[in-house]
Design a protein around this motif. Sequence first.
Motif, mmCIF file in Angstrom:
data_model
loop_
_atom_site.group_PDB
_atom_site.id
_atom_site.type_symbol
_atom_site.label_atom_id
_atom_site.label_comp_id
_atom_site.label_asym_id
_atom_site.label_seq_id
_atom_site.Cartn_x
_atom_site.Cartn_y
_atom_site.Cartn_z
ATOM 1 N N ASN A 19 0.898 -1.159 -0.081
ATOM 2 C CA ASN A 19 0.100 0.051 0.015
ATOM 3 C C ASN A 19 0.796 1.351 0.037
ATOM 4 N N THR A 63 2.862 4.884 -6.654
ATOM 5 C CA THR A 63 3.638 4.382 -7.628
ATOM 6 C C THR A 63 4.375 5.185 -8.390
ATOM 7 N N ASP A 79 -10.907 -2.987 -1.381
ATOM 8 C CA ASP A 79 -10.427 -2.232 -2.605
ATOM 9 C C ASP A 79 -8.953 -2.601 -2.931
ATOM 10 N N LYS A 88 -6.599 -0.763 -4.431
ATOM 11 C CA LYS A 88 -5.872 0.415 -4.665
ATOM 12 C C LYS A 88 -5.438 0.694 -3.159
ATOM 13 N N VAL A 89 -5.931 0.034 -1.976
ATOM 14 C CA VAL A 89 -5.767 0.402 -0.520
ATOM 15 C C VAL A 89 -5.432 -1.130 0.054
ATOM 16 N N ALA A 128 -6.076 5.724 -1.834
ATOM 17 C CA ALA A 128 -4.666 5.209 -2.095
ATOM 18 C C ALA A 128 -3.542 6.254 -1.871
ATOM 19 N N ASP A 137 -1.255 7.172 -3.661
ATOM 20 C CA ASP A 137 -1.173 8.246 -4.962
ATOM 21 C C ASP A 137 -2.157 9.163 -4.785
ATOM 22 N N SER A 138 -3.407 9.139 -4.466
ATOM 23 C CA SER A 138 -4.328 10.048 -4.185
ATOM 24 C C SER A 138 -4.074 10.735 -2.984
#
Length: 301
Positions: free
Chosen positions: A24, A27, A97, A99-100, A227, A229-230
């Motif tokens: 986690n 990227t 999810d 992404k996380v 995530a 990146d977010s």
Amino acid sequence: MDSLQKRNNALNANPMVNTVATDNHITVRGSDWYFAVTAVMVVSTFVFMGLSFRKPRSQRLFHYITAAITLVAAIAYFSMGANLGWTAIRVEFERSDPKVAGLMRQIFYVRYIDWFVTTPLLLLDLLLTCGLPTPTIVYTILINEIMIITGLVGALVKSSYKWGYYVFGCVAFFFVAYTVVFEGRAHARALGNDILKTYTICGVWTIGLWFLYPIAWGVSEGGNVIASDSEAVFYGILDLLAKPVFGALLIWGHRNIDLARLGLHVNEPTETGMPGGEKRSANAHSNTNTTAANDTTATTV
């Protein structure tokens, strides 16, 4: 993804292994974003320092403080872009999810080191503008440091106790917000409409943005909702608005404000070799000779 990694090799040079591995994490896109913010902070630093040369040395205080803010932020964002200054912390809430997904989340403690240095400087910019008494400024900055430290500790705690630190941080923030919005404006109003206008614009801008930081913390380090990146984009946009944009508003507002009106007195350099120093030294020498001549005349009489 392979083409992105060829352009940005930071994650290969500094892999996702600290004390433990984590899935986690940012990227290459997150790294690119951090480096982009770094570039904006660096350019802003040069702009603020360049603008300082349009003022006498005794009037550059706010340029120096503001440039220091973006310089420290540039170093922090460079570190995050290079995938440094982080540790892996077990998440309290495991998400389905992808992404996380994962038990361990990447936490950038270097972000909090940045805030520990830059948020007091931001407050110094604001509270000197409104002419608050020094003890009030010092105490407000101390409360602000409590806000930052509790945020860091909460981010590094894996259990639900992290939210206790979150509450402490929010209480500290409300104290800072009260000082800026109410006490600061009352003092600025007494200094003139131009100072009040500059302070109100910069103060409302700052406190309005700072209200969003606890939300960013709650959905990233706290709740593991978005995530990494977010998280980078969320914090990055806030920092760009709270530092370079804030700095531009502040420097523009101070363009015709003399520091003496704020109760700040900075002497111009008088040493020979400094700009204007020879002229001042000559005047001082002339004044000394005149005084000595007058003393001699008085003695003769």
